[in-house]
Motif scaffolding. Sequence first.
Motif, mmCIF file in Angstrom:
data_model
loop_
_atom_site.group_PDB
_atom_site.id
_atom_site.type_symbol
_atom_site.label_atom_id
_atom_site.label_comp_id
_atom_site.label_asym_id
_atom_site.label_seq_id
_atom_site.Cartn_x
_atom_site.Cartn_y
_atom_site.Cartn_z
ATOM 1 N N ILE A 35 0.976 -1.226 0.078
ATOM 2 C CA ILE A 35 -0.132 -0.072 -0.124
ATOM 3 C C ILE A 35 0.836 1.269 0.030
ATOM 4 O O ILE A 35 0.617 2.334 -0.640
ATOM 5 N N GLN A 36 1.891 1.398 0.792
ATOM 6 C CA GLN A 36 2.744 2.290 0.850
ATOM 7 C C GLN A 36 3.624 2.637 -0.453
ATOM 8 O O GLN A 36 3.644 3.615 -1.145
ATOM 9 N N GLN A 37 3.917 1.276 -1.272
ATOM 10 C CA GLN A 37 4.359 1.549 -2.803
ATOM 11 C C GLN A 37 3.344 2.194 -3.295
ATOM 12 O O GLN A 37 3.862 2.989 -4.401
ATOM 13 N N ALA A 38 2.186 1.822 -3.513
ATOM 14 C CA ALA A 38 1.054 2.476 -4.326
ATOM 15 C C ALA A 38 1.000 3.976 -4.117
ATOM 16 O O ALA A 38 0.778 4.770 -4.882
ATOM 17 N N GLN A 39 1.107 4.246 -2.659
ATOM 18 C CA GLN A 39 1.043 5.724 -2.407
ATOM 19 C C GLN A 39 2.199 6.433 -2.887
ATOM 20 O O GLN A 39 2.103 7.669 -3.319
ATOM 21 N N VAL A 77 -0.677 -3.592 -9.257
ATOM 22 C CA VAL A 77 0.005 -4.406 -10.325
ATOM 23 C C VAL A 77 1.370 -4.493 -9.942
ATOM 24 O O VAL A 77 2.184 -3.458 -9.440
ATOM 25 N N VAL A 78 2.107 -5.886 -9.750
ATOM 26 C CA VAL A 78 3.433 -5.909 -9.303
ATOM 27 C C VAL A 78 4.252 -6.466 -10.427
ATOM 28 O O VAL A 78 3.820 -7.423 -11.265
ATOM 29 N N VAL A 87 3.802 -1.303 -9.510
ATOM 30 C CA VAL A 87 4.098 -0.464 -11.091
ATOM 31 C C VAL A 87 2.742 0.177 -11.544
ATOM 32 O O VAL A 87 2.545 1.020 -12.550
ATOM 33 N N GLY A 88 1.546 -0.203 -10.813
ATOM 34 C CA GLY A 88 0.485 0.284 -11.159
ATOM 35 C C GLY A 88 -0.643 0.083 -10.091
ATOM 36 O O GLY A 88 -0.571 -0.822 -8.940
ATOM 37 N N THR A 89 -1.584 0.948 -10.049
ATOM 38 C CA THR A 89 -2.635 0.775 -8.592
ATOM 39 C C THR A 89 -3.890 1.594 -9.094
ATOM 40 O O THR A 89 -3.961 2.452 -10.108
ATOM 41 N N MET A 90 -4.816 1.067 -8.498
ATOM 42 C CA MET A 90 -6.060 1.829 -8.396
ATOM 43 C C MET A 90 -6.896 1.643 -7.070
ATOM 44 O O MET A 90 -6.554 0.463 -6.482
ATOM 45 N N SER A 131 3.309 3.533 -13.487
ATOM 46 C CA SER A 131 4.553 3.806 -13.272
ATOM 47 C C SER A 131 5.022 4.357 -15.151
ATOM 48 O O SER A 131 4.536 3.830 -16.024
ATOM 49 N N PRO A 132 5.814 5.323 -15.061
ATOM 50 C CA PRO A 132 6.245 5.800 -16.571
ATOM 51 C C PRO A 132 6.793 4.746 -17.337
ATOM 52 O O PRO A 132 6.323 4.653 -18.515
#
Length: 271
Positions: A35-39, A77-78, A87-90, A131-132
């Motif tokens: 969750i912190q990575q997503a943030q 998304v990992v 590398v992706g989140t919603m 992620s870019p």
Amino acid sequence: MAIKPKLFKQMTKLIAGSMSAGRYDVRLAANDDEIQQAQKLRYQVLYKESGGRVTRDMLNSEREEDEWDDIAYHVVVVDTKDDEKVVGTMRLVSSEALAEGQRFYTEHAFDLSGLRAHYGKLLELSRACVSPAGRGGAILMLIWKYTMQFIEQNGYDVMLGCASFKGTDYHQHTEILSYLYTKHLATAELMPIPQPDVESVAIKSFLSEPGKGKERGKVPTMLRGYLKIGAHISDHAIIDPVFNTTFVAIYVDASYMFGSNHALVNKSIDH
């Protein structure tokens, strides 16, 4: 931010398994670290890249977080070939998770009384980020398809949120907003209405003449997916200096998504 163990246990019961595409897996976040990575990804994409208004707390933590993160389902998304990096989140927030009197994030900008009166079980989608290095490919597709599965399997009646366009000069978005207003306007009964304390503009006040498809080419990929499954938008746009965006409210009736148009759900962002 720490996840409440009891709450997190309840959340993970809703959907089992994951989806995969090549090196990427998508699922609900499994722990605080994810969750912190997503943030962190949200902070990088929604603020640093887009020129949003960064707070001191964000500068210190390099994360974007708010009151809804504790009750949200975090789709991540990992990258299985890069130490399970997010590398992706919603972010998904259920009407059933809101405390008494608590509003959706979207309701700080729009009165959703029409939607709340018409639908029993609502799901808000927000903070979609990729992620870019992974844009325009499998990551966005996985987020989309997993979220559609989540909505169907858990019996939501409607999904809602905001569709944003970079920059606070709404005149720069005249073509796309005119297209959305002309082709995908919400009904009066369900219309999201701007809150009185936000800066808004009526789209009809600056409508452009219908073009020959140029405005459709400017529809962002995720929004294009929503439109293909029956999305409707508000008749006003909000000017948001915090995120440096102009945005409209959007909603999709799940009965349309999973009725006779079910095939559209699986194909909506593939082309």
